[in-house]
Design an enzyme around this catalytic site. Sequence first.
Site, PDB file in Angstrom:
ATOM      1  N   SER A   5      -0.688   3.823 -22.879  1.00 39.69           N
ATOM      2  CA  SER A   5      -0.373   4.126 -24.868  1.00 39.69           C
ATOM      3  C   SER A   5      -0.702   5.135 -25.065  1.00 39.69           C
ATOM      4  O   SER A   5      -0.700   4.657 -26.419  1.00 39.69           O
ATOM      5  CB  SER A   5      -0.059   3.108 -24.963  1.00 39.69           C
TER       6      SER A   5
ATOM      7  N   GLY B 163       2.322   2.410 -20.196  1.00 37.38           N
ATOM      8  CA  GLY B 163       3.253   1.800 -20.355  1.00 37.38           C
ATOM      9  C   GLY B 163       3.611   0.820 -21.684  1.00 37.38           C
ATOM     10  O   GLY B 163       5.727   0.798 -21.731  1.00 37.38           O
TER      11      GLY B 163
ATOM     12  N   GLY C 230      -0.098   9.447 -20.217  1.00 31.54           N
ATOM     13  CA  GLY C 230       1.218   8.855 -19.076  1.00 31.54           C
ATOM     14  C   GLY C 230       3.023   9.556 -19.482  1.00 31.54           C
ATOM     15  O   GLY C 230       3.293  10.505 -20.062  1.00 31.54           O
ATOM     16  N   GLY C 231       3.267   8.174 -20.540  1.00 31.59           N
ATOM     17  CA  GLY C 231       4.546   8.534 -21.268  1.00 31.59           C
ATOM     18  C   GLY C 231       4.431   9.978 -22.109  1.00 31.59           C
ATOM     19  O   GLY C 231       5.507  10.758 -22.253  1.00 31.59           O
TER      20      GLY C 231
ATOM     21  N   GLU D  56      -0.524   1.463 -10.888  1.00 28.93           N
ATOM     22  CA  GLU D  56       1.285   0.842 -10.390  1.00 28.93           C
ATOM     23  C   GLU D  56       1.007   1.328  -9.107  1.00 28.93           C
ATOM     24  O   GLU D  56       1.762   0.400  -8.148  1.00 28.93           O
ATOM     25  CB  GLU D  56       1.815   2.309 -10.833  1.00 28.93           C
TER      26      GLU D  56
ATOM     27  N   HIS E   9      -4.502   3.826  -8.863  1.00 26.33           N
ATOM     28  CA  HIS E   9      -3.971   4.002 -10.464  1.00 26.33           C
ATOM     29  C   HIS E   9      -3.456   2.742 -10.305  1.00 26.33           C
ATOM     30  O   HIS E   9      -2.419   2.151  -9.355  1.00 26.33           O
ATOM     31  CB  HIS E   9      -2.767   5.028 -10.691  1.00 26.33           C
TER      32      HIS E   9
ATOM     33  N   GLU F 149      -7.844   2.332 -17.429  1.00 22.30           N
ATOM     34  CA  GLU F 149      -6.421   2.074 -18.042  1.00 22.30           C
ATOM     35  C   GLU F 149      -6.461   0.483 -17.887  1.00 22.30           C
ATOM     36  O   GLU F 149      -6.228  -0.195 -16.469  1.00 22.30           O
ATOM     37  CB  GLU F 149      -6.012   2.500 -17.372  1.00 22.30           C
TER      38      GLU F 149
ATOM     39  N   ASN G 118      -0.169  12.266 -16.768  1.00 25.33           N
ATOM     40  CA  ASN G 118       0.358  11.980 -14.881  1.00 25.33           C
ATOM     41  C   ASN G 118       1.749  11.527 -15.406  1.00 25.33           C
ATOM     42  O   ASN G 118       2.536  10.455 -16.291  1.00 25.33           O
ATOM     43  CB  ASN G 118      -0.394   9.760 -15.117  1.00 25.33           C
ATOM     44  N   TRP G 119       2.820  12.574 -15.110  1.00 20.07           N
ATOM     45  CA  TRP G 119       3.879  12.949 -15.030  1.00 20.07           C
ATOM     46  C   TRP G 119       4.842  10.865 -14.206  1.00 20.07           C
ATOM     47  O   TRP G 119       5.676  10.962 -14.305  1.00 20.07           O
ATOM     48  CB  TRP G 119       4.761  13.652 -14.949  1.00 20.07           C
ATOM     49  N   LYS G 120       4.396  10.512 -13.214  1.00 11.69           N
ATOM     50  CA  LYS G 120       4.557   9.533 -12.859  1.00 11.69           C
ATOM     51  C   LYS G 120       5.789   9.933 -11.832  1.00 11.69           C
ATOM     52  O   LYS G 120       5.730  11.563 -11.359  1.00 11.69           O
ATOM     53  CB  LYS G 120       4.706   8.513 -13.603  1.00 11.69           C
TER      54      LYS G 120
HETATM   55  P1  PGA Z   1       1.269   5.193 -20.916  1.00 10.47           P
HETATM   56  O1  PGA Z   1       0.172   5.780 -18.922  1.00 10.47           O
HETATM   57  O2  PGA Z   1       0.791   7.067 -21.719  1.00 10.47           O
HETATM   58  O3  PGA Z   1       2.500   5.955 -20.022  1.00 10.47           O
HETATM   59  O4  PGA Z   1       0.971   4.043 -21.279  1.00 10.47           O
HETATM   60  C1  PGA Z   1      -0.693   6.071 -18.624  1.00 10.47           C
HETATM   61  C2  PGA Z   1      -1.324   6.277 -16.923  1.00 10.47           C
HETATM   62  O5  PGA Z   1      -0.023   5.164 -16.671  1.00 10.47           O
HETATM   63  O6  PGA Z   1      -1.904   6.575 -16.535  1.00 10.47           O
END
Ligand code: PGA
Length: 259
Positions: free
Chosen positions: A213, A173, A234-235, A98, A96, A167, A10-12
């Site tokens: 994470s 993050g 994500g990251g 976010e 998600h 999640e 997930n590149w966001k």
């Molecule tokens: P993260 O994000 O790996 O940066 O914690 C995961 C996600 O939001 O899907």
Amino acid sequence: MANKPVLAANWKLNPTTAGEAAALVQGIVEAARNQDRVTVAIFPPFLWILGVLELLEGTGIELGAQDCFWEPSGPYTGEVSAAMLAGVCQWVIVGHSERRAMGETDEVVARKAGAALAAKLSTIVCVGENQEQHDAGQAAQVVTAQVGASLAQASADDSERLVLAYEPVWAIGTGKNADPEHAYKQMRLIRDAATKLIGPKAGQNVRVVYGGSVNAANVEQYVELPQCDGCLVGGASLKADEFSTMIRSTAGVYSAAVQ
Ligand code: PGA
């Protein structure tokens, strides 16, 4: 093969340019191509999806969007529908945290998930408790309720395409990945909640993944868990070398599991 475990990137809201997006794809192609145990799926921002689609041809890497709208077309400025995506990519993420934090309710997530599944997209539905709920011992109750409400329009026929992502909001993050034992308990509850809604056979077919994470140093702890069907990253998915390492180690764990 249906129901292969999945490693989802997930590149966001990254990267900022098409050139950087292309470099990121090129940096993971080799690791993804040299294995067949794990479905690798990448989720760029909408703007980069068509460019990335071209680069993915022949690589085996699948493509998805980070969100979708439930109406197929019409007067909805700024939206991209599940029906449109279905002509371009295989996957979509809905719910998600976010997006939930920006006001997306379970009801909205349920409509998006319903439209995505109806469009035959493989659909990742995210659930997870926040820090306050976690500290108050409400983690189990929160995810069970979120699964129930978010899957209001899902049925047994969707099970092959449905992926539920645990999640925990406090792990996203933050570098504070969930203890694998906690993740395992929550993932079991999530599968149980899905099973109640769509039936036992379909409940077994649904994939349940962990996100929050996840990185090259800890991914194996999750994919080794019984009934963990992969990770949402994500990251760490923005670093081609690290994500390549994660593809290799995840494929290694799953190929050992089937031998
Ligand atoms: P993260 O994000 O790996 O940066 O914690 C995961 C996600 O939001 O899907």
